[in-house]
Write a protein that holds these residues in place. Structure first.
Motif: not given
Length: 360
Positions: A130-138, A142-148, A336-343
């Motif tokens: 998802m980070a790659r799709a949103l053009r965010l650093p992988p 990894l951090l947000s996915g691990g925390g979630t 990043p907000i979209v990333l965290l909500v989607s996770e």
């Protein structure tokens, strides 16, 4: 020469030899003390607000720390703030091991264990993609996915400790911590409604809440909204997710081993030496987990370790907030907000699917 001035004075241009000031234990403590005390005061304030007015103390610690960001520019506070942000988190994560009893894992059942383990792995994978799709650093994914996927802010800080310690990593860690603290509070209120709507049993509700909510405190809170039995089942599922820190952090420590060594040698203060394959804080986590599983940790020590872990983590979060300004957070934008909500939605949907499959 005036009367009485029989001893010649040294020439002003000649530097007098000075004795080196040896580093004593008191001087080392004095160097770190101001920053540590500053982060501790913020942690105490955050805990007071949380206990008396409700809400997550980690989020309060972050926000109060950010509000006092200007103090991080004081040279007297910098060493202690850096120590609190980078070292105390490892102590807090290590002490989490004293809260886990591996014998309780069997109560989850095979499908429960597979579902929780799958939630961790798939959420982290989803975060990177998802980070790659949103053009965010992988790394942010990894951090947000691990925390979630694992255990909220504790996992975020543990994973961050294995990564190269750069300014970008600190911003990613802070953004993830703020997002997780906020979302975890929101879902604590919403997910019990979802449990009732699907008419989940005690075991199903515990598995879903323990597998889908980020932080331990919010898991307990959501479970108690429904019943004490569900709260106990949810806490058990959550503790299994906390135990997943061991293989995840060990794997990431191996992956980032070379990159961490390179980043440590860039400023010239440290030699280009690879860190140990098994970080010491993770080794202590495993040791305490084994000792607690064998029943060798007394109840009083168990409670003390839990409190010490909580304080170490909230002080570390306070220090992380001190290092970051609102401007740096705003510069990250909406992605990043979209990333965290989607996770969060992904792990909730996955755990719902696990519960529905177990009914078949």
């Amino acid at each position: 020469m005036m009367p009485g001035s029989l001893i010649p004075l040294p020439h002003p241009l000649i530097a007098m030899p000075s004795r080196p000031d040896p580093a004593t234990p008191f001087s080392v403590v004095g160097r770190y003390l101001p920053g540590i005390m500053l982060a501790t005061v913020i942690a105490v304030a955050a805990s007071f607000v949380s206990e008396h007015y409700g809400g997550p103390k980690f989020l309060y610690a972050l926000l109060i720390g950010i509000a006092f960001h200007f103090l991080s520019e004081d040279a007297r506070c910098v060493p202690g703030i850096e120590f609190s942000a980078k070292k105390l988190v490892r102590i807090g994560v290590a002490l989490l091991g004293a809260r886990i009893v591996m014998a309780d894992v069997s109560a989850l059942g095979l499908w429960g264990i597979l579902g929780l383990a799958g939630a961790v792995v798939l959420t982290m994978t989803f975060g990177v993609l998802m980070a790659r799709a949103l053009r965010l650093p992988p790394m942010l994914g990894l951090l947000s996915g691990g925390g979630t996927g694992i255990c909220g802010i504790s996992a975020t800080m543990a994973i961050s400790a294995t990564m190269p310690q750069t300014a970008e990593n600190e911003r990613n860690t802070l953004m993830t911590a703020i997002g997780i603290a906020s979302l975890s509070t929101v879902v604590m209120v919403l997910y019990p409604l979802w449990v009732r709507w699907l008419d989940m049993s005690v075991a199903e509700a515990g598995l879903f809440l323990g597998g889908a909510i980020h932080d331990v405190t919010q898991v307990v809170g959501a479970g108690n909204i429904l019943s004490p039995e569900i709260a106990k089942a949810a806490t058990l599922a959550k503790m299994f997710r906390v135990a997943m820190l061991v293989p995840v952090v060990l794997t990431l420590a191996f992956v980032f081993r070379k990159a961490v060594a390179q980043s440590a040698s860039l400023d010239g203060s440290k030699p280009a030496k690879r860190p140990p394959l098994l970080p010491f804080f993770l080794l202590m986590f495993v040791l305490l987990m084994v000792l607690n599983s064998l029943g060798w940790i007394p109840a009083a020590v168990h409670d003390l370790a839990g409190d010490a872990s909580s304080w170490a983590l909230v002080i570390s979060i306070s220090a992380l907030g001190l290092k970051t300004s609102f401007g740096k957070i705003a510069a990250l934008g909406w992605r990043p907000i979209v990333l965290l909500v989607s996770e969060a939605l992904f792990v909730a949907a996955f755990m719902t699917g696990v519960v529905l499959l177990m009914r078949m």
